[in-house]
Enzyme design. Structure first.
Site, PDB file in Angstrom:
ATOM      1  N   SER A   1       0.820  -1.121  -0.253  1.00 10.61           N
ATOM      2  CA  SER A   1      -0.206  -0.005   0.003  1.00 10.61           C
ATOM      3  C   SER A   1       0.902   1.132   0.023  1.00 10.61           C
ATOM      4  O   SER A   1       1.613   1.250   0.841  1.00 10.61           O
ATOM      5  CB  SER A   1      -0.845  -0.085   1.160  1.00 10.61           C
ATOM      6  OG  SER A   1      -1.546  -1.083   1.432  1.00 10.61           O
TER       7      SER A   1
ATOM      8  N   HIS B   1      -3.317   0.642  -4.823  1.00  9.38           N
ATOM      9  CA  HIS B   1      -2.623  -0.347  -5.483  1.00  9.38           C
ATOM     10  C   HIS B   1      -3.006  -0.029  -7.062  1.00  9.38           C
ATOM     11  O   HIS B   1      -4.080  -0.603  -7.467  1.00  9.38           O
ATOM     12  CB  HIS B   1      -3.236  -1.621  -5.025  1.00  9.38           C
ATOM     13  CG  HIS B   1      -2.922  -2.063  -3.567  1.00  9.38           C
ATOM     14  ND1 HIS B   1      -1.854  -2.896  -3.140  1.00  9.38           N
ATOM     15  CD2 HIS B   1      -3.448  -1.658  -2.527  1.00  9.38           C
ATOM     16  CE1 HIS B   1      -2.008  -2.967  -1.942  1.00  9.38           C
ATOM     17  NE2 HIS B   1      -3.136  -2.103  -1.165  1.00  9.38           N
TER      18      HIS B   1
ATOM     19  N   HIS C   1      -8.069   3.024   6.531  1.00 11.04           N
ATOM     20  CA  HIS C   1      -7.042   2.986   5.438  1.00 11.04           C
ATOM     21  C   HIS C   1      -6.445   4.016   4.832  1.00 11.04           C
ATOM     22  O   HIS C   1      -5.169   4.272   4.310  1.00 11.04           O
ATOM     23  CB  HIS C   1      -7.759   2.215   4.378  1.00 11.04           C
ATOM     24  CG  HIS C   1      -6.924   1.643   3.240  1.00 11.04           C
ATOM     25  ND1 HIS C   1      -5.976   0.716   3.331  1.00 11.04           N
ATOM     26  CD2 HIS C   1      -7.033   2.055   1.791  1.00 11.04           C
ATOM     27  CE1 HIS C   1      -5.247   0.721   2.255  1.00 11.04           C
ATOM     28  NE2 HIS C   1      -6.082   1.351   1.309  1.00 11.04           N
TER      29      HIS C   1
ATOM     30  N   HIS D   1      -4.681  -9.716  -2.215  1.00  4.30           N
ATOM     31  CA  HIS D   1      -4.724  -9.748  -0.771  1.00  4.30           C
ATOM     32  C   HIS D   1      -5.830 -11.169  -0.621  1.00  4.30           C
ATOM     33  O   HIS D   1      -6.785 -11.259  -1.592  1.00  4.30           O
ATOM     34  CB  HIS D   1      -5.318  -8.503  -0.272  1.00  4.30           C
ATOM     35  CG  HIS D   1      -4.510  -7.491  -0.078  1.00  4.30           C
ATOM     36  ND1 HIS D   1      -4.448  -6.428  -1.174  1.00  4.30           N
ATOM     37  CD2 HIS D   1      -3.344  -7.212   0.806  1.00  4.30           C
ATOM     38  CE1 HIS D   1      -3.422  -5.625  -0.896  1.00  4.30           C
ATOM     39  NE2 HIS D   1      -2.922  -5.902   0.528  1.00  4.30           N
TER      40      HIS D   1
ATOM     41  N   MET E   1      -2.101  -7.638   6.828  1.00  4.13           N
ATOM     42  CA  MET E   1      -3.174  -8.337   6.013  1.00  4.13           C
ATOM     43  C   MET E   1      -2.481  -8.937   4.701  1.00  4.13           C
ATOM     44  O   MET E   1      -3.198  -9.243   3.946  1.00  4.13           O
ATOM     45  CB  MET E   1      -4.267  -7.407   5.595  1.00  4.13           C
ATOM     46  CG  MET E   1      -5.136  -7.065   7.003  1.00  4.13           C
ATOM     47  SD  MET E   1      -6.400  -5.977   6.646  1.00  4.13           S
ATOM     48  CE  MET E   1      -6.670  -5.198   8.162  1.00  4.13           C
ATOM     49  N   SER E   2      -1.232  -9.325   4.739  1.00  6.62           N
ATOM     50  CA  SER E   2      -0.437  -9.617   3.511  1.00  6.62           C
ATOM     51  C   SER E   2       0.570 -10.171   3.664  1.00  6.62           C
ATOM     52  O   SER E   2       0.882 -10.886   5.097  1.00  6.62           O
ATOM     53  CB  SER E   2      -0.446  -8.336   2.603  1.00  6.62           C
ATOM     54  OG  SER E   2       0.718  -7.688   3.264  1.00  6.62           O
TER      55      SER E   2
ATOM     56  N   ALA F   1       2.446  -2.524   4.661  1.00  8.34           N
ATOM     57  CA  ALA F   1       2.033  -1.393   5.609  1.00  8.34           C
ATOM     58  C   ALA F   1       1.684  -2.384   6.864  1.00  8.34           C
ATOM     59  O   ALA F   1       0.887  -3.290   6.465  1.00  8.34           O
ATOM     60  CB  ALA F   1       0.727  -0.550   5.287  1.00  8.34           C
TER      61      ALA F   1
ATOM     62  N   TYR G   1      -7.979 -11.024   1.656  1.00  5.83           N
ATOM     63  CA  TYR G   1      -9.244 -10.427   2.179  1.00  5.83           C
ATOM     64  C   TYR G   1     -10.198  -9.807   0.996  1.00  5.83           C
ATOM     65  O   TYR G   1     -11.179  -9.493   0.877  1.00  5.83           O
ATOM     66  CB  TYR G   1      -9.186  -9.081   3.102  1.00  5.83           C
ATOM     67  CG  TYR G   1      -8.291  -8.031   2.529  1.00  5.83           C
ATOM     68  CD1 TYR G   1      -8.849  -6.932   1.557  1.00  5.83           C
ATOM     69  CD2 TYR G   1      -7.158  -7.560   3.165  1.00  5.83           C
ATOM     70  CE1 TYR G   1      -8.069  -6.006   1.097  1.00  5.83           C
ATOM     71  CE2 TYR G   1      -6.395  -6.634   2.631  1.00  5.83           C
ATOM     72  CZ  TYR G   1      -6.916  -5.838   1.563  1.00  5.83           C
ATOM     73  OH  TYR G   1      -6.271  -4.763   1.158  1.00  5.83           O
ATOM     74  N   GLU G   2      -9.463  -9.887  -0.342  1.00  5.83           N
ATOM     75  CA  GLU G   2     -10.186  -9.541  -1.653  1.00  5.83           C
ATOM     76  C   GLU G   2     -11.086 -10.582  -2.032  1.00  5.83           C
ATOM     77  O   GLU G   2     -11.785 -10.435  -3.004  1.00  5.83           O
ATOM     78  CB  GLU G   2      -9.236  -9.125  -2.642  1.00  5.83           C
ATOM     79  CG  GLU G   2      -8.529  -7.757  -2.364  1.00  5.83           C
ATOM     80  CD  GLU G   2      -7.423  -7.536  -3.315  1.00  5.83           C
ATOM     81  OE1 GLU G   2      -7.816  -6.599  -4.493  1.00  5.83           O
ATOM     82  OE2 GLU G   2      -6.346  -7.764  -3.087  1.00  5.83           O
TER      83      GLU G   2
ATOM     84  N   ASN H   1       0.591   2.805  11.660  1.00  9.75           N
ATOM     85  CA  ASN H   1      -0.350   2.961  13.004  1.00  9.75           C
ATOM     86  C   ASN H   1       0.107   2.108  13.967  1.00  9.75           C
ATOM     87  O   ASN H   1       0.723   1.281  13.773  1.00  9.75           O
ATOM     88  CB  ASN H   1      -1.644   3.076  12.647  1.00  9.75           C
ATOM     89  CG  ASN H   1      -2.117   1.600  11.963  1.00  9.75           C
ATOM     90  OD1 ASN H   1      -1.791   1.256  10.901  1.00  9.75           O
ATOM     91  ND2 ASN H   1      -2.461   0.709  12.796  1.00  9.75           N
TER      92      ASN H   1
HETATM   93  N1  HPA Z   1      -3.793  -3.902  11.253  1.00  7.39           N
HETATM   94  C1  HPA Z   1      -4.021  -4.663  10.242  1.00  7.39           C
HETATM   95  N2  HPA Z   1      -3.257  -4.209   9.043  1.00  7.39           N
HETATM   96  C2  HPA Z   1      -2.538  -3.169   8.907  1.00  7.39           C
HETATM   97  C3  HPA Z   1      -2.741  -2.391   9.771  1.00  7.39           C
HETATM   98  C4  HPA Z   1      -3.369  -2.699  11.167  1.00  7.39           C
HETATM   99  O1  HPA Z   1      -3.287  -2.087  12.337  1.00  7.39           O
HETATM  100  N3  HPA Z   1      -2.048  -1.201   9.721  1.00  7.39           N
HETATM  101  C5  HPA Z   1      -1.726  -1.535   8.215  1.00  7.39           C
HETATM  102  N4  HPA Z   1      -2.262  -2.504   7.966  1.00  7.39           N
END
Ligand code: HPA
Length: 272
Positions: free
Chosen positions: A28, A59, A245, A81, A209-210, A111, A83-84, A233
């Site tokens: 990302s 992306h 996001h 991903h 998530m990747s 990320a 989740y997609e 974060n």
């Molecule tokens: N959790 C999951 N995936 C992420 C996060 C998070 O806090 N930040 C960026 N991708």
């Protein structure tokens, strides 16, 4: 090698893709590195046989072949991903394609949310190891022995030598580099504070998530892997902010230059 991967490699070669030494997966907000490749050939995912279209904002969704100085590189500008709705086998397919094109090394970026209290937003973290909490595995199903072993060893999934090279380059450039364990969830919901507390107890330093499906597929086919997370974060319950996001993208954009600098210098400084 599977027939489908072979057909995909043939298609990419027809689009001007050469033989890469290195594959890079750009997470990302970090896809800009692919724009710095010289002599580039591009293939949008939706046009590549066997690839699925990528659906996330931020992306670009294309495979790029080009050079960093004299080094031939293939880069995923945007990734697939879980989740997609893509299966982890589909995620593995892209990695196997880059390997079949010729890449023996992989740099994977993402990320991630920070769990380690010593981390700050904007930090870069070298992935030392991972925890697969996605509930899936890209190697489920029949094993193709021509690709790799049925039960691959993940004791050294993140190559020690590449990590120490990355550390050397980061300290030469004055870029602080954290190191830690990346825990992968399926997403797309962010974690609850209770989950984050649990993951911290499990030994996770960052959550995302990747990456894990790609790394498992890469190690399976014998690639050496380097993973770098951008801490966008602090994970749920650890920071003041609500997770969004847009903020993830904002932070990657803020540290993008530093991040790209690190990867570019790493590639230029070593024999890849
Ligand atoms: N959790 C999951 N995936 C992420 C996060 C998070 O806090 N930040 C960026 N991708």
């Amino acid at each position: 090698m599977t027939t489908q991967v072979q057909a995909t490699v043939k298609y990419l070669q027809e689009q001007g893709f050469g033989r890469p030494a290195l594959a890079i997966i750009l997470g990302s907000g970090l896809g800009g590195l692919a724009d710095q490749l010289t002599g580039a050939a591009h293939a949008p995912y939706e046009q590549i046989p066997g690839f699925a279209p990528s659906t996330v904002a931020g992306h670009a969704g294309r495979l790029v072949f080009g050079y960093i100085e004299s080094l031939p590189v293939v880069a995923m500008q945007g990734r697939f991903h879980y989740y997609e709705g893509h299966s982890q086998q589909q995620i593995a397919f892209a990695v196997r394609t880059m390997h079949a094109l010729g890449a023996s090394k992989l740099i994977v970026t993402n990320a991630a949310g920070g769990l380690n209290p010593g981390f700050s937003v904007g930090d870069l973290m070298l992935i030392r190891d991972h925890i697969n909490y996605t509930g899936g595995n890209p190697l489920l199903g029949l094993n193709d022995d021509s690709l790799g072993p049925r039960f691959p060893d993940l004791s050294h999934a993140y190559d020690q030598k590449m990590r120490s090279q990355a550390n050397d380059v980061a300290s030469r450039l004055g870029i602080p580099l954290q190191q830690g364990v990346y825990l992968a969830v399926s997403g797309p919901s962010y974690e609850t504070p209770a989950e984050i507390k649990t993951f911290a107890r499990l030994g996770a330093d960052a959550v995302g998530m990747s990456t894990v499906p790609e790394v498992i597929a890469a190690v399976h086919c014998g690639m050496q892997v380097l993973g770098i997370s951008c801490i966008t974060n602090m994970a749920a319950g650890l920071g003041a902010e609500k997770l969004a996001h847009d903020e993830v993208i904002e932070v990657t954009v803020r540290v993008r230059d530093q991040f790209q600098n690190l990867v570019m210098e790493l590639i230029k400084s070593e024999e890849w």
